[in-house]
Design an enzyme around this catalytic site. Structure first.
Site, mmCIF file in Angstrom:
data_model
loop_
_atom_site.group_PDB
_atom_site.id
_atom_site.type_symbol
_atom_site.label_atom_id
_atom_site.label_comp_id
_atom_site.label_asym_id
_atom_site.label_seq_id
_atom_site.Cartn_x
_atom_site.Cartn_y
_atom_site.Cartn_z
ATOM 1 N N TYR A 39 142.540 63.842 58.715
ATOM 2 C CA TYR A 39 143.390 63.063 57.821
ATOM 3 C C TYR A 39 144.795 63.660 57.668
ATOM 4 O O TYR A 39 145.704 62.994 57.168
ATOM 5 C CB TYR A 39 142.746 62.903 56.443
ATOM 6 C CG TYR A 39 141.503 62.036 56.425
ATOM 7 C CD1 TYR A 39 141.126 61.282 57.535
ATOM 8 C CD2 TYR A 39 140.696 61.964 55.304
ATOM 9 C CE1 TYR A 39 139.982 60.503 57.519
ATOM 10 C CE2 TYR A 39 139.554 61.181 55.274
ATOM 11 C CZ TYR A 39 139.193 60.455 56.385
ATOM 12 O OH TYR A 39 138.069 59.675 56.354
ATOM 13 N N LYS A 49 131.120 69.709 64.351
ATOM 14 C CA LYS A 49 130.715 69.163 65.653
ATOM 15 C C LYS A 49 131.172 70.177 66.692
ATOM 16 O O LYS A 49 131.890 69.858 67.660
ATOM 17 C CB LYS A 49 131.364 67.776 65.838
ATOM 18 C CG LYS A 49 130.726 66.922 66.888
ATOM 19 C CD LYS A 49 129.303 66.499 66.573
ATOM 20 C CE LYS A 49 128.680 65.814 67.779
ATOM 21 N NZ LYS A 49 127.224 65.763 67.752
ATOM 22 N N ASP A 62 126.212 64.735 62.902
ATOM 23 C CA ASP A 62 125.297 63.613 63.151
ATOM 24 C C ASP A 62 123.900 63.944 62.638
ATOM 25 O O ASP A 62 123.259 63.134 61.960
ATOM 26 C CB ASP A 62 125.287 63.226 64.641
ATOM 27 C CG ASP A 62 125.240 64.418 65.577
ATOM 28 O OD1 ASP A 62 125.465 65.561 65.132
ATOM 29 O OD2 ASP A 62 124.968 64.212 66.770
ATOM 30 N N ASP A 93 134.158 63.416 53.992
ATOM 31 C CA ASP A 93 134.371 62.102 53.382
ATOM 32 C C ASP A 93 133.166 61.203 53.698
ATOM 33 O O ASP A 93 132.598 60.545 52.821
ATOM 34 C CB ASP A 93 135.670 61.514 53.977
ATOM 35 C CG ASP A 93 136.121 60.261 53.267
ATOM 36 O OD1 ASP A 93 135.642 59.992 52.152
ATOM 37 O OD2 ASP A 93 136.978 59.540 53.829
ATOM 38 N N ASP A 129 129.782 59.825 50.991
ATOM 39 C CA ASP A 129 129.324 58.479 50.628
ATOM 40 C C ASP A 129 127.825 58.354 50.866
ATOM 41 O O ASP A 129 127.090 57.787 50.051
ATOM 42 C CB ASP A 129 130.074 57.410 51.433
ATOM 43 C CG ASP A 129 131.316 56.907 50.685
ATOM 44 O OD1 ASP A 129 131.876 57.692 49.898
ATOM 45 O OD2 ASP A 129 131.712 55.743 50.884
#
Ligand code: ATP
Length: 367
Positions: free
Chosen positions: A140, A195, A227, A251, A255
């Site tokens: 970001y 990752k 993942d 982020d 959620d």
């Protein structure tokens, strides 16, 4: 006497409604404690303002936020309020504050309260962990710096620095030292989510994590590829205590985590730096339910509780820390009793009724 200057940004959509409930709870803190005062200043910043004036957050509002002891935000953004390149304008406020006030730690508690139904089949081992999101680097950081070549190619660049990664990993380990460990066995553990098996940026993030972790002999190390992490959050959430991750990955997993503990209406957050901090729910402005008095205010109220904890730690004010914990206890009691719940968590109560119920439950703790 503690007097805290709070910059309040109610924002758009359901933001003002849920913020009002949190402010009512702060009123109750003032009246119960007598020697804690919140000097509140409400500021108009957000998508509505952008639509009217073309400016999302005037410079003066930013300066007031910078001068405040803490910031409390509702939610900002509306789908129709966008820059010409399609980006929503909420970033003008939230990214500006995060980046320019160095709010490097996005702290997202994930806690299943008694009385709340999780969509997961078996939660008997408990869910209680905190996601620590690196807030100002990662993918970001490329928000306004990506490139679009003649409309045919678009790129963004992930930024991982040693300094930023050391700061966020240290934050995560220090947080683990303050907590009581993961629910399943009380083990204190910081999980690095990345990752690193594919991208060198994440491999670097992990290598810095390893260096920092080696200085905390009392806390266990742990790793998950992002993942796999989404699967573990669903299958074995009781294994986590503190989770640290790059901006975008955190982020996304935030959620998901909020869904496992009752949804966005129960997910608070703090954007925390060494000198400034902003507290807000993890949810957005939910325009489809705005103005109907049905939004769940508990995420914002729990964010206010986090704000008191932060102010208390920073100013060595044990009463503020206690007040923050009592707010959380009041929320927990309201949820356990189940009489005043909004529809997102299976009840029929309105936003205002839930706010009133938390105030009543808070006051009851001092009778
Ligand atoms: P953003 O892009 O800003 O995150 P979004 O539209 O993707 O926003 P939200 O605004 O958080 O996401 O809302 C998604 C849905 O979640 C809403 O339509 C609403 O149904 C639900 N929701 C979010 N917050 C609440 C809340 N406080 N109370 C009840 N439902 C909520």
């Amino acid at each position: 006497m503690s007097n805290y200057k709070i910059a309040v940004l109610p924002g758009d959509g359901i933001g003002p409604e849920v913020t009002n409930q949190a402010l009512k709870v702060l009123d109750a803190v003032e009246s119960v404690y007598g020697d804690i005062k919140f000097e509140r200043e409400l500021f108009d910043a957000g998508a509505e303002r952008f639509l009217k004036t073309g400016v999302t957050m005037p410079e003066g509002v930013f300066e007031h936020c910078q001068a405040a002891d803490a910031m409390l935000m509702g939610a900002i953004g509306l789908p129709e309020a966008r820059h010409p390149d399609g980006r929503e304008v909420n970033g003008d406020v939230i990214f500006r504050l995060r980046f320019d006030l160095d709010l490097y730690a996005g702290v997202r508690p994930v806690k299943l309260y008694p009385g709340v139904t999780s969509p997961l089949r078996d939660v008997s081992k408990g869910i209680n962990y905190v996601i620590v999101r690196e807030n100002i680097e990662g993918l970001y950081a490329s928000r306004t710096g990506g490139c679009n070549v003649r409309g045919n190619v678009a790129t963004d660049t992930i930024i991982i620095t040693r300094e930023g990664t050391e700061k966020i990993v240290n934050y995560a380990f220090k947080l683990a030292q303050k907590r009581t460990g993961r629910p399943i066995d009380g083990k204190s553990i910081v999980t690095c989510v990345d990752k690193s098996n594919v991208l060198s940026s994440y491999a670097y993030f992990r290598s810095v994590y390893d260096e920092v972790a080696s200085t905390y002999s009392d806390i266990h190390k742990d790793y998950a590829y992002v993942d796999a992490m989404t699967l573990f959050q669903v299958m074995t959430p009781h294994n986590y205590d503190v989770v640290v991750a790059e901006n975008m990955f955190a982020d996304i997993i935030s959620d998901l985590s909020s869904a496992t503990v009752g949804g966005l209406g129960l997910a608070p957050s703090g954007d925390i730096g060494d000198n400034h901090a902003l507290f807000q729910s993890s949810h957005g402005t939910a325009p489809s339910i705005a103005g109907k008095d049905i939004a769940n205010p508990l995420a914002t109220i729990l964010s206010a509780s986090m704000m008191l904890d932060w102010l208390g730690e920073r100013h060595r004010d044990h009463k503020a820390i206690e007040a923050g914990r009592k707010i959380e206890e009041a929320v927990s009691n309201v949820l356990r009793e189940g009489h005043y719940l909004t529809s997102d968590i299976g009840g029929k109560a309105g936003t205002t009724q839930v706010g009133d119920a938390v105030v009543a439950a808070f006051r009851k703790l001092f009778v």
